[in-house]
Design a protein around this motif. Structure first.
Motif, mmCIF file in Angstrom:
data_model
loop_
_atom_site.group_PDB
_atom_site.id
_atom_site.type_symbol
_atom_site.label_atom_id
_atom_site.label_comp_id
_atom_site.label_asym_id
_atom_site.label_seq_id
_atom_site.Cartn_x
_atom_site.Cartn_y
_atom_site.Cartn_z
ATOM 1 N N UNK A 41 44.328 30.554 11.934
ATOM 2 C CA UNK A 41 44.252 29.852 10.664
ATOM 3 C C UNK A 41 45.480 30.242 9.854
ATOM 4 N N UNK A 59 42.479 28.126 3.015
ATOM 5 C CA UNK A 59 42.630 28.492 4.412
ATOM 6 C C UNK A 59 42.544 27.206 5.241
ATOM 7 N N UNK A 96 42.561 25.532 9.235
ATOM 8 C CA UNK A 96 42.429 25.734 10.677
ATOM 9 C C UNK A 96 43.672 25.219 11.393
ATOM 10 N N UNK A 156 40.419 23.056 20.460
ATOM 11 C CA UNK A 156 40.541 22.178 19.293
ATOM 12 C C UNK A 156 41.859 22.508 18.603
ATOM 13 N N UNK A 208 46.190 34.019 9.913
ATOM 14 C CA UNK A 208 45.040 34.832 10.298
ATOM 15 C C UNK A 208 44.606 34.474 11.715
ATOM 16 N N UNK A 228 30.715 33.167 20.048
ATOM 17 C CA UNK A 228 30.040 31.867 20.105
ATOM 18 C C UNK A 228 28.655 31.994 20.715
ATOM 19 N N UNK A 254 23.127 30.757 18.562
ATOM 20 C CA UNK A 254 22.542 30.517 17.245
ATOM 21 C C UNK A 254 23.456 30.918 16.109
ATOM 22 N N UNK A 255 24.510 31.607 16.413
ATOM 23 C CA UNK A 255 25.416 31.995 15.334
ATOM 24 C C UNK A 255 26.812 32.114 15.905
ATOM 25 N N UNK A 256 27.801 31.722 15.133
ATOM 26 C CA UNK A 256 29.181 31.856 15.586
ATOM 27 C C UNK A 256 29.957 32.557 14.491
ATOM 28 N N UNK A 257 29.901 33.872 14.504
ATOM 29 C CA UNK A 257 30.622 34.610 13.492
ATOM 30 C C UNK A 257 32.051 34.796 13.958
ATOM 31 N N UNK A 258 32.949 34.277 13.169
ATOM 32 C CA UNK A 258 34.372 34.444 13.448
ATOM 33 C C UNK A 258 34.865 35.659 12.667
ATOM 34 N N UNK A 284 37.837 37.989 11.419
ATOM 35 C CA UNK A 284 39.227 37.760 11.072
ATOM 36 C C UNK A 284 40.033 39.048 11.070
ATOM 37 N N UNK A 285 41.281 38.945 11.471
ATOM 38 C CA UNK A 285 42.218 40.033 11.322
ATOM 39 C C UNK A 285 42.772 40.088 9.908
ATOM 40 N N UNK A 286 43.600 41.090 9.627
ATOM 41 C CA UNK A 286 44.136 41.262 8.266
ATOM 42 C C UNK A 286 45.239 40.272 7.915
ATOM 43 N N UNK A 303 32.416 33.735 2.939
ATOM 44 C CA UNK A 303 33.297 34.840 3.283
ATOM 45 C C UNK A 303 33.756 35.526 1.994
ATOM 46 N N UNK A 327 42.007 39.935 5.456
ATOM 47 C CA UNK A 327 41.424 38.753 6.061
ATOM 48 C C UNK A 327 40.030 38.497 5.530
ATOM 49 N N UNK A 328 39.545 37.264 5.646
ATOM 50 C CA UNK A 328 38.177 36.951 5.212
ATOM 51 C C UNK A 328 37.144 37.728 6.031
ATOM 52 N N UNK A 339 32.974 37.824 6.881
ATOM 53 C CA UNK A 339 31.766 37.013 6.778
ATOM 54 C C UNK A 339 30.656 37.760 6.038
ATOM 55 N N UNK A 341 25.664 33.454 6.754
ATOM 56 C CA UNK A 341 25.825 32.354 7.711
ATOM 57 C C UNK A 341 24.509 31.600 7.732
#
Lengths: 115, 111
Positions: A35, A43, A45, A56, A91, A97, A100-104, A106-108, B36, B43-44, B46, B49
């Motif tokens: 991102x 932000x 994508x 994608x 980022x 994935x 039931x949940x897709x927590x992404x 993130x790096x700094x 977030x 970075x963001x 979470x 959700x």
């Protein structure tokens, strides 16, 4: 606690130069993302990547951009010929994935400054 | 029309207050909604959700989704100075994983 790391934290480059931004995702994650966030803007994508191919991509991710997973740990974003408008925070994120949940996670971020 | 709208703030409240942060959206296909938190030059991270409509609570944080109004909220109870950050809403449709983001609301909790 596992985390996404990115290097460098700040990259300064001249317009027209190639840059490679590096990310080490969380080790058991299989899905990777880039991102960007231009200063003061949302932000946005860029691309997602799974199983060694892009799954994608957005309109921003044109032919100047490419991604690669050169080994088992790194995930890179290459900008071939940087423009002034490429200046932004970039980022990297990764996720498991789960169904039931897709927590992404993130790096700094890497701050890219194009002069 | 922007896909996701969020008031950039800043929103300044005293310590201990209940904070309400909101986003509206235009794409009725969004199914997954996230909040977030982003500290300066980080970075963001979470926080919450939620899938589809309803409420979800986690400690001092409550997320609400009202799909009929295309409106999501994040409530923070007993706000602390350490909650001072930018809060971003993000959402996605079910068929892909790219997140569409709000502009972020800068929250300041005054001691």
């Amino acid at each position: 606690e596992p985390e996404v790391t990115q290097t460098p934290s700040h990259q300064v480059t001249q317009m027209g130069q190639e840059v490679i931004l590096r990310c080490v995702p969380i080790s058991n994650h299989l899905y990777f993302y880039w991102y960007r966030q231009i200063l003061g803007q949302k932000v946005e994508f860029l691309v997602s990547f799974y199983n060694n191919e892009i799954s994608e991509k957005s309109e921003i991710f044109d032919d100047q951009f490419s991604v690669e997973r050169p080994d088992g740990s790194n995930f890179t974003l290459k900008i071939r010929s940087t423009k002034l408008e490429d200046s932004a925070m970039y980022f990297c994120a990764s996720s498991e994935r789960l169904p039931t949940v897709d927590e992404q996670f993130f790096g700094p971020g890497t701050r890219l400054t194009v002069l | 029309q922007k896909e996701v709208e969020q008031d950039p703030g800043p929103l300044s409240v005293p310590e201990g207050a209940i904070v309400s942060l909101n986003c509206t959206y235009s794409n009725s296909a969004f199914q997954y909604f996230m909040w977030y938190r982003q500290y300066s030059r980080k970075g963001p991270e979470l926080l919450m959700y939620t899938y589809s409509s309803g409420n979800k609570e986690d400690g001092r944080f409550t997320a609400q989704v009202d799909k009929s109004s295309k409106y999501i909220s994040l409530f923070i109870r007993d706000s602390q100075p350490s909650d001072s950050a930018t809060y971003l809403c993000a959402m996605r449709v079910g068929s892909n994983y790219q997140l569409i983001w709000g502009a972020g609301t800068k929250l300041i909790i005054k001691p």
